[in-house]
Design an enzyme around this catalytic site. Structure first.
Site, PDB file in Angstrom:
ATOM      1  N   ARG A 174      42.952  16.057  -1.710  1.00 29.65           N
ATOM      2  CA  ARG A 174      42.297  14.756  -1.857  1.00 29.65           C
ATOM      3  C   ARG A 174      41.000  14.870  -2.653  1.00 29.65           C
ATOM      4  NH1 ARG A 174      43.099  10.638   1.999  1.00 29.65           N
ATOM      5  NH2 ARG A 174      40.886  10.234   2.188  1.00 29.65           N
ATOM      6  N   ARG A 178      35.802  19.280 -10.637  1.00 31.27           N
ATOM      7  CA  ARG A 178      35.554  18.852 -12.018  1.00 31.27           C
ATOM      8  C   ARG A 178      34.599  19.784 -12.722  1.00 31.27           C
ATOM      9  NH1 ARG A 178      33.904  13.599 -10.004  1.00 31.27           N
ATOM     10  NH2 ARG A 178      35.836  12.462  -9.597  1.00 31.27           N
ATOM     11  N   ARG A 251      43.622  13.193  15.180  1.00 31.99           N
ATOM     12  CA  ARG A 251      42.233  13.560  15.320  1.00 31.99           C
ATOM     13  C   ARG A 251      41.446  12.263  15.492  1.00 31.99           C
ATOM     14  NH1 ARG A 251      39.876  17.673  17.430  1.00 31.99           N
ATOM     15  NH2 ARG A 251      37.983  18.230  16.329  1.00 31.99           N
ATOM     16  N   ARG A 282      29.404  14.048   9.424  1.00 30.33           N
ATOM     17  CA  ARG A 282      28.592  13.362   8.410  1.00 30.33           C
ATOM     18  C   ARG A 282      27.709  12.314   9.051  1.00 30.33           C
ATOM     19  NH1 ARG A 282      33.996  11.001   5.277  1.00 30.33           N
ATOM     20  NH2 ARG A 282      34.764   9.802   7.027  1.00 30.33           N
ATOM     21  N   GLU A 302      29.185  10.945  12.826  1.00 28.96           N
ATOM     22  CA  GLU A 302      30.608  11.045  13.183  1.00 28.96           C
ATOM     23  C   GLU A 302      30.885  12.404  13.820  1.00 28.96           C
ATOM     24  OE1 GLU A 302      33.177  10.153   9.839  1.00 28.96           O
ATOM     25  OE2 GLU A 302      32.253   8.192   9.532  1.00 28.96           O
ATOM     26  N   TYR A 350      48.376   9.702   6.390  1.00 30.40           N
ATOM     27  CA  TYR A 350      46.944   9.698   6.093  1.00 30.40           C
ATOM     28  C   TYR A 350      46.730   8.804   4.877  1.00 30.40           C
ATOM     29  CZ  TYR A 350      42.369  12.166   5.413  1.00 30.40           C
ATOM     30  OH  TYR A 350      41.050  12.509   5.269  1.00 30.40           O
ATOM     31  N   ASP A 352      45.039   5.784   2.588  1.00 23.68           N
ATOM     32  CA  ASP A 352      43.813   5.028   2.342  1.00 23.68           C
ATOM     33  C   ASP A 352      44.147   3.541   2.269  1.00 23.68           C
ATOM     34  OD1 ASP A 352      41.821   6.933   2.378  1.00 23.68           O
ATOM     35  OD2 ASP A 352      42.187   7.560   0.312  1.00 23.68           O
TER      36      ASP A 352
HETATM   37  P1  FAD Z   1      44.506  -0.061  11.520  1.00 26.54           P
HETATM   38  O1  FAD Z   1      43.326  -0.499  10.735  1.00 26.54           O
HETATM   39  O2  FAD Z   1      44.373   1.098  12.446  1.00 26.54           O
HETATM   40  O3  FAD Z   1      45.028  -1.325  12.342  1.00 26.54           O
HETATM   41  C1  FAD Z   1      45.945  -1.229  13.388  1.00 26.54           C
HETATM   42  C2  FAD Z   1      45.615  -2.336  14.379  1.00 26.54           C
HETATM   43  O4  FAD Z   1      46.655  -2.390  15.361  1.00 26.54           O
HETATM   44  C3  FAD Z   1      44.315  -2.085  15.143  1.00 26.54           C
HETATM   45  O5  FAD Z   1      43.458  -3.207  15.031  1.00 26.54           O
HETATM   46  C4  FAD Z   1      44.765  -1.852  16.583  1.00 26.54           C
HETATM   47  O6  FAD Z   1      43.843  -2.352  17.535  1.00 26.54           O
HETATM   48  C5  FAD Z   1      46.070  -2.648  16.620  1.00 26.54           C
HETATM   49  N1  FAD Z   1      47.001  -2.183  17.647  1.00 26.54           N
HETATM   50  C6  FAD Z   1      47.490  -0.939  17.810  1.00 26.54           C
HETATM   51  N2  FAD Z   1      48.316  -0.894  18.868  1.00 26.54           N
HETATM   52  C7  FAD Z   1      48.331  -2.141  19.391  1.00 26.54           C
HETATM   53  C8  FAD Z   1      48.987  -2.721  20.512  1.00 26.54           C
HETATM   54  N3  FAD Z   1      49.741  -1.992  21.335  1.00 26.54           N
HETATM   55  N4  FAD Z   1      48.808  -4.037  20.751  1.00 26.54           N
HETATM   56  C9  FAD Z   1      48.009  -4.786  19.969  1.00 26.54           C
HETATM   57  N5  FAD Z   1      47.366  -4.286  18.898  1.00 26.54           N
HETATM   58  C10 FAD Z   1      47.521  -2.981  18.620  1.00 26.54           C
HETATM   59  N6  FAD Z   1      40.479   4.331   3.484  1.00 26.54           N
HETATM   60  C11 FAD Z   1      39.940   4.175   2.248  1.00 26.54           C
HETATM   61  O7  FAD Z   1      40.592   3.639   1.350  1.00 26.54           O
HETATM   62  N7  FAD Z   1      38.657   4.578   1.974  1.00 26.54           N
HETATM   63  C12 FAD Z   1      37.862   5.148   2.918  1.00 26.54           C
HETATM   64  O8  FAD Z   1      36.702   5.483   2.633  1.00 26.54           O
HETATM   65  C13 FAD Z   1      38.402   5.323   4.232  1.00 26.54           C
HETATM   66  N8  FAD Z   1      37.659   5.897   5.196  1.00 26.54           N
HETATM   67  C14 FAD Z   1      38.196   6.025   6.447  1.00 26.54           C
HETATM   68  C15 FAD Z   1      37.390   6.592   7.433  1.00 26.54           C
HETATM   69  C16 FAD Z   1      37.897   6.735   8.716  1.00 26.54           C
HETATM   70  C17 FAD Z   1      37.017   7.328   9.783  1.00 26.54           C
HETATM   71  C18 FAD Z   1      39.220   6.330   9.015  1.00 26.54           C
HETATM   72  C19 FAD Z   1      39.776   6.502  10.400  1.00 26.54           C
HETATM   73  C20 FAD Z   1      40.028   5.781   8.033  1.00 26.54           C
HETATM   74  C21 FAD Z   1      39.514   5.622   6.737  1.00 26.54           C
HETATM   75  N9  FAD Z   1      40.296   5.033   5.737  1.00 26.54           N
HETATM   76  C22 FAD Z   1      39.753   4.892   4.470  1.00 26.54           C
HETATM   77  C23 FAD Z   1      41.679   4.587   5.968  1.00 26.54           C
HETATM   78  C24 FAD Z   1      41.767   3.121   6.366  1.00 26.54           C
HETATM   79  O9  FAD Z   1      41.053   2.868   7.556  1.00 26.54           O
HETATM   80  C25 FAD Z   1      43.253   2.764   6.582  1.00 26.54           C
HETATM   81  O10 FAD Z   1      44.013   3.059   5.458  1.00 26.54           O
HETATM   82  C26 FAD Z   1      43.515   1.296   6.941  1.00 26.54           C
HETATM   83  O11 FAD Z   1      42.451   0.657   7.563  1.00 26.54           O
HETATM   84  C27 FAD Z   1      44.742   1.271   7.843  1.00 26.54           C
HETATM   85  O12 FAD Z   1      45.143  -0.042   8.142  1.00 26.54           O
HETATM   86  P2  FAD Z   1      46.298  -0.258   9.204  1.00 26.54           P
HETATM   87  O13 FAD Z   1      46.547  -1.717   9.270  1.00 26.54           O
HETATM   88  O14 FAD Z   1      47.441   0.628   8.905  1.00 26.54           O
HETATM   89  O15 FAD Z   1      45.732   0.303  10.591  1.00 26.54           O
HETATM   90  N1  UDP Z   2      36.218  18.226   3.119  1.00 28.45           N
HETATM   91  C1  UDP Z   2      35.445  19.376   3.117  1.00 28.45           C
HETATM   92  N2  UDP Z   2      34.120  19.269   2.883  1.00 28.45           N
HETATM   93  C2  UDP Z   2      33.504  18.089   2.644  1.00 28.45           C
HETATM   94  C3  UDP Z   2      34.292  16.922   2.631  1.00 28.45           C
HETATM   95  C4  UDP Z   2      35.644  17.029   2.877  1.00 28.45           C
HETATM   96  O1  UDP Z   2      35.967  20.449   3.339  1.00 28.45           O
HETATM   97  O2  UDP Z   2      32.261  18.054   2.456  1.00 28.45           O
HETATM   98  C5  UDP Z   2      37.673  18.358   3.392  1.00 28.45           C
HETATM   99  C6  UDP Z   2      37.991  18.128   4.876  1.00 28.45           C
HETATM  100  O3  UDP Z   2      39.072  18.954   5.229  1.00 28.45           O
HETATM  101  C7  UDP Z   2      38.395  16.690   4.904  1.00 28.45           C
HETATM  102  C8  UDP Z   2      39.153  16.572   3.580  1.00 28.45           C
HETATM  103  O4  UDP Z   2      38.410  17.389   2.674  1.00 28.45           O
HETATM  104  O5  UDP Z   2      39.201  16.374   6.013  1.00 28.45           O
HETATM  105  C9  UDP Z   2      39.273  15.154   3.027  1.00 28.45           C
HETATM  106  O6  UDP Z   2      37.976  14.632   2.860  1.00 28.45           O
HETATM  107  P1  UDP Z   2      37.701  13.087   2.774  1.00 28.45           P
HETATM  108  O7  UDP Z   2      36.256  12.888   2.420  1.00 28.45           O
HETATM  109  O8  UDP Z   2      38.706  12.474   1.898  1.00 28.45           O
HETATM  110  O9  UDP Z   2      37.929  12.663   4.293  1.00 28.45           O
HETATM  111  P2  UDP Z   2      37.942  11.227   5.014  1.00 28.45           P
HETATM  112  O10 UDP Z   2      36.942  10.349   4.290  1.00 28.45           O
HETATM  113  O11 UDP Z   2      39.356  10.738   4.934  1.00 28.45           O
HETATM  114  O12 UDP Z   2      37.502  11.566   6.399  1.00 28.45           O
END
Ligand code: FAD
Ligand code: UDP
Length: 375
Positions: A174, A178, A251, A282, A302, A350, A352
């Site tokens: 991911r 560069r 996780r 972070r 986090e 996983y 986005d």
């Molecule tokens: P979710 O957003 O998880 O929605 C699922 C919903 O279903 C939730 O509201 C939950 O409450 C509901 N639900 C589950 N089970 C039930 C049940 N039994 N009854 C009723 N409701 C239920 N993506 C990016 O593009 N850029 C980023 O920088 C980025 N950072 C992230 C950082 C973190 C910490 C995390 C965890 C994810 C990140 N993502 C990022 C990914 C992004 O969050 C997801 O791709 C996207 O939000 C997923 O949408 P979803 O609808 O699949 O799931």
């Molecule tokens: N990672 C790392 N060092 C960093 C940032 C990321 O080793 O400073 C690795 C780590 O394994 C992480 C993965 O790269 O889970 C993907 O990073 P990303 O920032 O895409 O994670 P997310 O925003 O999805 O948590």
């Protein structure tokens, strides 16, 4: 006689559920969205604290190469020009991310791409890795020992709670490497943060659609399902099947939000702490996502923890063991006639945000093209 009230019951109001609901609504379908949380939007939800949009479930930066997806999200809310350029703090030393000429200069004082490549290659040559088949080997064979030891190993092992030799290589792919002085974390054409926060996006998607909050589908699955012709399920796929093949591993994260009585805490939205000894991965300073000028600031640490029935499932662990279990659930899901499985939890990927929207678009066209053909 069909006495169902809705065409679709959508379980989960995250991006998958919201995009699907919006598109079905445009097709004249009657949808009910339920969510067990007390708000809609899933993991992109923002909470306003001291005038700052706090990304309640971790930093979310939108990026995509797909113009149609970019135009789609911008039709609900305008996105700003935020460009993600995290900083890594390793034992007090500060490095630019992703790995680029700035990082290599900070590490070794090298000033040209040729010097940087030579330095990295000399480290790779000593390792003798032929076919990298885990995260450690993949990272070492891409960036050599120094970058791996200082910027990857500690962060990765605490983030995933597993040693890097037991993690799949794709996780590290991911991150770009560069040989230019470019600190942009993403290589995509389009990137930004919704002006005013992500709720504007999900509220726009769900406009006109009935949403019921604080409702867990599993408290009365038959009752809820009976209301609609079809169910769009975006929760955990293993839970849908009562964990009959065992639990899929995730996780999770614990978030520690803090308000500080100062204007600027760390000078950047994202600072990664890459050594193993610091328990969080972070610190996010939310105002910088929107170039905020509020007198106070809000940060979030986090802390990675193991997913469990109590902890929110954030990151699917797509290793061999879990992939095999997921396959068993997927086989069952593929045989369902009136249930659609989608999103990060139901697809156990996983993904986005842009990938989730892409996946919802695919499902929408499968549903409505199919019906158009039938009609
Ligand atoms: P979710 O957003 O998880 O929605 C699922 C919903 O279903 C939730 O509201 C939950 O409450 C509901 N639900 C589950 N089970 C039930 C049940 N039994 N009854 C009723 N409701 C239920 N993506 C990016 O593009 N850029 C980023 O920088 C980025 N950072 C992230 C950082 C973190 C910490 C995390 C965890 C994810 C990140 N993502 C990022 C990914 C992004 O969050 C997801 O791709 C996207 O939000 C997923 O949408 P979803 O609808 O699949 O799931
Ligand atoms: N990672 C790392 N060092 C960093 C940032 C990321 O080793 O400073 C690795 C780590 O394994 C992480 C993965 O790269 O889970 C993907 O990073 P990303 O920032 O895409 O994670 P997310 O925003 O999805 O948590």
């Amino acid at each position: 006689m069909n006495n169902k009230i809705y065409d679709y019951l959508i379980v989960g109001s995250g991006l998958f559920g919201s995009v699907f609901a919006h598109e079905a609504y445009l097709q004249g379908k009657k949808c009910l969205v339920i969510d067990k949380r007390d708000h809609a939007g899933g993991n992109v939800y923002c909470e306003n604290v001291e005038g700052v949009n706090v990304h309640k479930y971790g930093a979310h930066i939108f990026h995509t190469n797909d113009k149609a997806i970019w135009d789609y999200v911008n039709s609900f809310v305008e996105f700003n020009r935020y460009t993600n350029s995290p900083i890594a703090n390793y034992k007090g030393e500060m490095y630019s991310l992703p790995f680029n000429m700035n990082t290599f200069y900070q590490l070794w004082g090298v000033k040209t791409p040729a010097e940087a490549k030579e330095k990295i290659q000399s480290q790779i040559d000593q390792l003798n890795i032929n076919n990298p088949d885990n995260l450690e080997q993949q990272a070492l064979s891409l960036v050599g020992t120094d970058v791996y030891e200082k910027l990857i190993k500690g962060y990765t092992e605490k983030q995933w709670g597993r040693v890097a030799t037991e993690l799949p290589a794709f996780i590290i792919k991911r991150l770009p490497v560069r040989f230019t002085f470019d600190n942009n974390y993403f290589s995509d054409k389009y990137q930004g943060i919704p002006i005013g926060g992500y709720n504007k996006l999900t509220e726009g998607l769900l406009k006109g659609i009935e949403v019921r909050l604080n409702v867990d589908y599993f408290e009365d699955r038959e009752g809820w399902s009976a209301l609609a012709d079809q169910v769009v399920y975006t929760g955990k796929i293993d839970q849908y099947y009562d964990f009959r093949f065992g639990q899929l591993e995730y996780r999770s994260l614990k978030f520690e939000h803090e308000v500080h009585d100062i204007e600027n805490y760390q000078g950047n939205a994202v600072v990664n702490y890459t050594e193993r000894e610091v328990p969080y991965t972070r610190i996010i300073e939310h105002k910088h996502f929107e170039f905020g000028t509020q007198p106070n600031t809000v940060t979030t640490k986090e802390y990675p923890v193991e997913g469990s029935l109590k902890n929110e499932p954030y990151y699917p662990i797509n290793d061999e063991k879990n992939t095999a279990v997921f396959k068993l659930y997927k086989e069952l899901a593929d045989q369902e006639y009136d249930v659609i499985f989608g999103g990060r939890l139901a697809e156990y990927r996983y993904y986005d945000m842009h990938q989730i929207i892409g996946s919802a678009f695919k499902e929408v066209s499968r549903q409505f093209d199919k019906q158009a053909v039938k009609a």
